[in-house]
Motif scaffolding. Structure first.
Motif, PDB file in Angstrom:
ATOM      1  N   ASN A  24      32.703  12.273 -72.297  1.00 33.59           N
ATOM      2  CA  ASN A  24      32.293  13.579 -72.644  1.00 33.59           C
ATOM      3  C   ASN A  24      33.232  14.587 -73.970  1.00 33.59           C
ATOM      4  N   TRP A  25      34.167  13.649 -74.211  1.00 26.12           N
ATOM      5  CA  TRP A  25      35.057  14.421 -75.242  1.00 26.12           C
ATOM      6  C   TRP A  25      34.340  14.319 -76.862  1.00 26.12           C
ATOM      7  N   ARG A  26      34.688  15.407 -77.274  1.00 26.18           N
ATOM      8  CA  ARG A  26      33.954  15.589 -78.689  1.00 26.18           C
ATOM      9  C   ARG A  26      34.900  15.782 -79.746  1.00 26.18           C
ATOM     10  N   ASP A  27      34.694  15.275 -81.140  1.00 27.14           N
ATOM     11  CA  ASP A  27      35.851  15.855 -82.115  1.00 27.14           C
ATOM     12  C   ASP A  27      35.559  17.137 -82.901  1.00 27.14           C
ATOM     13  N   GLN A  28      35.857  17.287 -83.677  1.00 24.31           N
ATOM     14  CA  GLN A  28      35.782  18.717 -84.742  1.00 24.31           C
ATOM     15  C   GLN A  28      34.236  18.736 -84.967  1.00 24.31           C
ATOM     16  N   LYS A  29      33.539  17.571 -85.118  1.00 32.53           N
ATOM     17  CA  LYS A  29      32.186  17.643 -85.576  1.00 32.53           C
ATOM     18  C   LYS A  29      31.311  17.493 -84.436  1.00 32.53           C
ATOM     19  N   LEU A  30      31.789  17.833 -83.334  1.00 33.51           N
ATOM     20  CA  LEU A  30      31.316  17.878 -82.013  1.00 33.51           C
ATOM     21  C   LEU A  30      30.519  16.324 -81.729  1.00 33.51           C
ATOM     22  N   ARG A  31      31.009  15.071 -82.160  1.00 38.84           N
ATOM     23  CA  ARG A  31      30.479  13.958 -82.011  1.00 38.84           C
ATOM     24  C   ARG A  31      31.230  13.371 -80.708  1.00 38.84           C
ATOM     25  N   ARG A  32      30.284  12.523 -79.852  1.00 37.72           N
ATOM     26  CA  ARG A  32      31.145  12.002 -78.802  1.00 37.72           C
ATOM     27  C   ARG A  32      31.373  10.495 -79.293  1.00 37.72           C
ATOM     28  N   MET A  33      32.213   9.689 -78.573  1.00 41.31           N
ATOM     29  CA  MET A  33      32.421   8.329 -79.043  1.00 41.31           C
ATOM     30  C   MET A  33      31.264   7.478 -79.225  1.00 41.31           C
ATOM     31  N   VAL A  34      30.252   7.603 -78.660  1.00 36.52           N
ATOM     32  CA  VAL A  34      28.999   6.769 -78.727  1.00 36.52           C
ATOM     33  C   VAL A  34      28.383   7.367 -79.868  1.00 36.52           C
ATOM     34  N   ASP A  35      28.343   8.550 -80.480  1.00 37.40           N
ATOM     35  CA  ASP A  35      27.565   9.343 -81.793  1.00 37.40           C
ATOM     36  C   ASP A  35      28.245   8.811 -82.878  1.00 37.40           C
ATOM     37  N   ILE A  36      29.306   7.944 -83.098  1.00 34.97           N
ATOM     38  CA  ILE A  36      29.837   7.570 -84.368  1.00 34.97           C
ATOM     39  C   ILE A  36      29.612   6.169 -84.531  1.00 34.97           C
ATOM     40  N   PRO A  37      28.609   5.741 -85.666  1.00 30.68           N
ATOM     41  CA  PRO A  37      28.152   4.379 -85.580  1.00 30.68           C
ATOM     42  C   PRO A  37      29.136   3.249 -85.442  1.00 30.68           C
ATOM     43  N   GLU A  38      30.027   3.233 -86.253  1.00 27.60           N
ATOM     44  CA  GLU A  38      31.321   2.392 -86.275  1.00 27.60           C
ATOM     45  C   GLU A  38      31.875   2.049 -84.722  1.00 27.60           C
ATOM     46  N   ILE A  39      32.124   3.148 -84.268  1.00 28.62           N
ATOM     47  CA  ILE A  39      32.771   2.998 -82.934  1.00 28.62           C
ATOM     48  C   ILE A  39      31.783   2.599 -81.796  1.00 28.62           C
ATOM     49  N   LYS A  40      30.551   3.173 -82.049  1.00 24.78           N
ATOM     50  CA  LYS A  40      29.349   2.413 -81.173  1.00 24.78           C
ATOM     51  C   LYS A  40      29.353   1.139 -81.136  1.00 24.78           C
ATOM     52  N   LEU A  41      29.206   0.790 -82.534  1.00 23.16           N
ATOM     53  CA  LEU A  41      29.165  -0.905 -82.441  1.00 23.16           C
ATOM     54  C   LEU A  41      30.298  -1.582 -81.816  1.00 23.16           C
ATOM     55  N   ASP A  42      31.463  -1.079 -82.165  1.00 24.55           N
ATOM     56  CA  ASP A  42      32.533  -1.836 -81.384  1.00 24.55           C
ATOM     57  C   ASP A  42      32.591  -1.774 -79.845  1.00 24.55           C
ATOM     58  N   PHE A  43      32.108  -0.492 -79.542  1.00 23.68           N
ATOM     59  CA  PHE A  43      32.010  -0.250 -78.058  1.00 23.68           C
ATOM     60  C   PHE A  43      30.972  -1.156 -77.263  1.00 23.68           C
ATOM     61  N   MET A  44      29.765  -1.335 -78.171  1.00 19.06           N
ATOM     62  CA  MET A  44      28.893  -2.417 -77.522  1.00 19.06           C
ATOM     63  C   MET A  44      29.339  -3.736 -77.534  1.00 19.06           C
ATOM     64  N   LYS A  45      30.220  -4.176 -78.494  1.00 21.04           N
ATOM     65  CA  LYS A  45      30.545  -5.596 -78.575  1.00 21.04           C
ATOM     66  C   LYS A  45      31.541  -5.640 -77.260  1.00 21.04           C
ATOM     67  N   LEU A  46      32.437  -4.743 -77.125  1.00 18.21           N
ATOM     68  CA  LEU A  46      33.353  -4.655 -76.154  1.00 18.21           C
ATOM     69  C   LEU A  46      32.870  -4.903 -74.771  1.00 18.21           C
ATOM     70  N   LEU A  47      31.678  -4.217 -74.528  1.00 14.62           N
ATOM     71  CA  LEU A  47      31.036  -4.301 -73.375  1.00 14.62           C
ATOM     72  C   LEU A  47      30.359  -5.609 -72.977  1.00 14.62           C
ATOM     73  N   GLU A  48      30.040  -6.088 -74.085  1.00 17.22           N
ATOM     74  CA  GLU A  48      29.374  -7.589 -74.157  1.00 17.22           C
ATOM     75  C   GLU A  48      30.329  -8.594 -73.738  1.00 17.22           C
ATOM     76  N   SER A  49      31.703  -8.114 -74.207  1.00 13.57           N
ATOM     77  CA  SER A  49      32.893  -9.229 -74.321  1.00 13.57           C
ATOM     78  C   SER A  49      33.039  -9.673 -72.549  1.00 13.57           C
ATOM     79  N   GLY A  50      32.774  -8.910 -71.687  1.00  8.49           N
ATOM     80  CA  GLY A  50      32.968  -9.450 -70.196  1.00  8.49           C
ATOM     81  C   GLY A  50      33.069  -8.208 -69.366  1.00  8.49           C
ATOM     82  N   ILE A  51      32.976  -6.983 -69.727  1.00  9.89           N
ATOM     83  CA  ILE A  51      32.751  -5.811 -68.919  1.00  9.89           C
ATOM     84  C   ILE A  51      31.648  -5.724 -68.224  1.00  9.89           C
TER      85      ILE A  51
END
Length: 292
Positions: A251-278
């Motif tokens: 739920n946390w948002r940065d100065q541009k009101l973006r969540r972690m999954v709204d930023i393309p680069e972080i979203k890609l790394d996040f999906m890879k992290l979930l796929e790695s075993g979580i």
């Protein structure tokens, strides 16, 4: 005495000459009318060529007059089309005009299915579907991090005492940046007790140093970014054997009101992290995910 034969021959020669001259005059008269009409078509050709050139010039002038009009109309159409186009609303525009809503397990499930829709088969996508038992209760935007963790991990004191494995953590908190990770570690004081927390992000810290720290000591809580966490798991510096809780800073948002999954680069790394075993741990009911 004049010879008659000579006279006759002279007369005959003169008559022949006169006859030849007459023939020449006739031939010249016949030639002249044939030559004169030849000159006339040449004049006609010159006249027709001039008229054709004049017509072509007129057509070209007409075309030159018409072309700028077409260009003007095209320009007007383009400007009208540009005026009609509306600017696409960004995330900041949408959220600034609406109240933020807390995340729920369905949001994460939809994100996973959309990401893997063109990467996995239908059968593999069904295997990624998580059951409700794989989720912790979500934050309703009223909790601090410590109060939320006390609610979802009521037996934390016993769990952290039983943890003795190196290169592993029991609780993993995933956030978008290093600064946010430091803030979250400060908010853990009321919850962690005697547990040790480790920073797992890339800013000013080399991955080799983090691998050595994880191998030397026992850490209970890891707070980091998806990119560095995925790299540590890939290099076997961090294993998921003792992992029981994954808390997403959803739920946390940065100065541009973006969540972690709204930023393309972080979203890609996040999906890879979930796929790695979580996701696999959630399917096996070993790991539970919470949206803070």
């Amino acid at each position: 005495m004049i010879c008659l034969r000579c006279v006759n021959t002279c007369v005959w020669v003169n008559t022949e000459n006169n006859y030849d001259a007459a023939e020449e005059e006739e031939t010249q008269q016949e030639k002249e009318p044939t030559e004169k009409p030849k000159a006339k078509p040449e004049k006609r050709k010159s006249v027709t060529e001039k008229t054709v050139k004049a017509k072509k010039k007129k057509k070209n002038e007409q075309k030159e007059c018409v072309v700028p009009q077409i260009k003007e109309t095209e320009g007007e159409k383009s400007t009208e089309h540009k005026k009609k186009r509306k600017k696409k609303k960004t995330i900041t525009d949408v959220l600034s005009s609406s109240e933020p809503k807390p995340g729920c397990p369905a949001d994460l499930q939809n994100l996973v299915t959309q990401y893997f829709s063109d990467k996995l088969s239908v059968i593999e996508q069904e295997e990624l579907k998580l059951q409700e038992s794989g989720f912790l209760s979500s934050n309703d935007l009223t909790h601090t991090l410590s109060s939320y963790l006390k609610q979802v991990c009521p037996k934390w004191s016993k769990i952290q005492k039983q943890h003795t494995e190196k290169s592993s953590v029991v609780l993993l908190i995933v956030c978008s940046s290093a600064l946010r990770a430091i803030e979250l570690i400060k908010q853990l004081t009321a919850f962690k007790g005697e547990a040790k927390a480790i920073k797992l992000f890339a800013k000013h810290i080399k991955i080799e140093e983090q691998v050595k720290l994880l191998q030397k000591g026992v850490f209970h809580i890891g707070v980091g970014t998806p990119g560095r966490l995925g790299a540590l798991i890939e290099k076997e510096g961090l294993n998921l054997q003792a992992l029981r809780y994954v808390v997403l800073d959803w739920n946390w948002r940065d100065q541009k009101l973006r969540r972690m999954v709204d930023i393309p680069e972080i979203k890609l790394d996040f999906m890879k992290l979930l796929e790695s075993g979580i996701l696999k741990g959630c399917k096996e009911d070993k790991v539970k995910i919470g949206l803070f």
